[in-house]
Design an enzyme around this catalytic site. Sequence first.
Site, PDB file in Angstrom:
ATOM      1  N   HIS A  38       0.877  -1.075  -0.030  1.00  0.00           N
ATOM      2  CA  HIS A  38       0.049  -0.171  -0.085  1.00  0.00           C
ATOM      3  C   HIS A  38       1.175   1.262   0.024  1.00  0.00           C
ATOM      4  O   HIS A  38       0.629   2.051  -0.867  1.00  0.00           O
ATOM      5  CB  HIS A  38      -1.023  -0.129   1.270  1.00  0.00           C
ATOM      6  N   HIS A  64       3.795   6.542   5.521  1.00  0.00           N
ATOM      7  CA  HIS A  64       2.844   7.210   6.170  1.00  0.00           C
ATOM      8  C   HIS A  64       1.904   6.520   7.299  1.00  0.00           C
ATOM      9  O   HIS A  64       1.079   7.283   7.881  1.00  0.00           O
ATOM     10  CB  HIS A  64       1.934   7.920   5.136  1.00  0.00           C
ATOM     11  N   ASP A  65       1.873   5.228   7.118  1.00  0.00           N
ATOM     12  CA  ASP A  65       1.037   4.525   8.080  1.00  0.00           C
ATOM     13  C   ASP A  65       2.079   3.905   9.312  1.00  0.00           C
ATOM     14  O   ASP A  65       1.313   3.079  10.142  1.00  0.00           O
ATOM     15  CB  ASP A  65       0.208   3.234   7.341  1.00  0.00           C
ATOM     16  N   GLU A  68       0.952   5.178  12.486  1.00  0.00           N
ATOM     17  CA  GLU A  68      -0.606   4.821  13.142  1.00  0.00           C
ATOM     18  C   GLU A  68      -0.871   3.396  13.331  1.00  0.00           C
ATOM     19  O   GLU A  68      -1.500   3.021  14.171  1.00  0.00           O
ATOM     20  CB  GLU A  68      -1.403   5.435  12.019  1.00  0.00           C
ATOM     21  N   ASP A  69       0.052   2.569  12.379  1.00  0.00           N
ATOM     22  CA  ASP A  69      -0.263   1.108  12.452  1.00  0.00           C
ATOM     23  C   ASP A  69       0.943   0.168  13.058  1.00  0.00           C
ATOM     24  O   ASP A  69       0.700  -0.882  13.046  1.00  0.00           O
ATOM     25  CB  ASP A  69      -0.561   0.708  11.182  1.00  0.00           C
ATOM     26  N   ASP A 125      -3.358   8.756  -0.952  1.00  0.00           N
ATOM     27  CA  ASP A 125      -3.451   7.492  -0.134  1.00  0.00           C
ATOM     28  C   ASP A 125      -5.158   7.070  -0.421  1.00  0.00           C
ATOM     29  O   ASP A 125      -5.384   6.023  -0.510  1.00  0.00           O
ATOM     30  CB  ASP A 125      -3.505   8.093   1.146  1.00  0.00           C
TER      31      ASP A 125
HETATM   32 ZN    ZN Z   1      -2.730   4.690   3.729  1.00  0.00          ZN
END
Ligand code: ZN
Length: 184
Positions: A38, A64-65, A68-69, A125
């Site tokens: 992704h 970018h993630d 967050e993840d 995104d």
């Molecule tokens: Zn994303």
Amino acid sequence: MLDKAIDMPELFKALEFAAFKHKNQRRKGPENLPYINHPIQVASMLISVGEEYNTNLLIAAILHDTIEDTDTTEEEIQQIFGEKVAELVMEVTDDKNLFWEARKQLQIETAPFASYEAKLLKIADKVCNVRDLVINSPEKWTLERKLEYLDWACDVVAGIRGTNEALENIFDEWIAKARKFYNT
Ligand code: ZN
């Protein structure tokens, strides 16, 4: 072609970092793709469709993630990739202390005030996520949730139009394909 001056060693460092951080995660679709596909797609979208070659932007797309993840922290990104990249990643990171609805609402409200690079990242995104709802659609999501996602993505992008025409056009194309696909 390659006079676009992307800092390749830094970009590959980011790829290696993000691939490691996401190593145990998978995308939600039926193909069970590795999560790293992704962020690679988002960076690729910025380059090939958006014609954006800013190294910090592309590194932030790859990362970018991660906050967050995964267990990645802002400080970690700051130390390895610098202040600017860390700032950008933070701009596209949801506050996980908030409930899902509140996080999504906040994105709609704050997107118009994001930096130019963060806006580009947000659009790319959303393009990739909407495209995934068509070509690699998560089996566990109800139709209602998928349609909600489409409406929400449209609301976020509506607030940041005028950023990159090619990215906005491809977003519209995938939204149209998704609506057709889901017959709405
Ligand atoms: Zn994303």
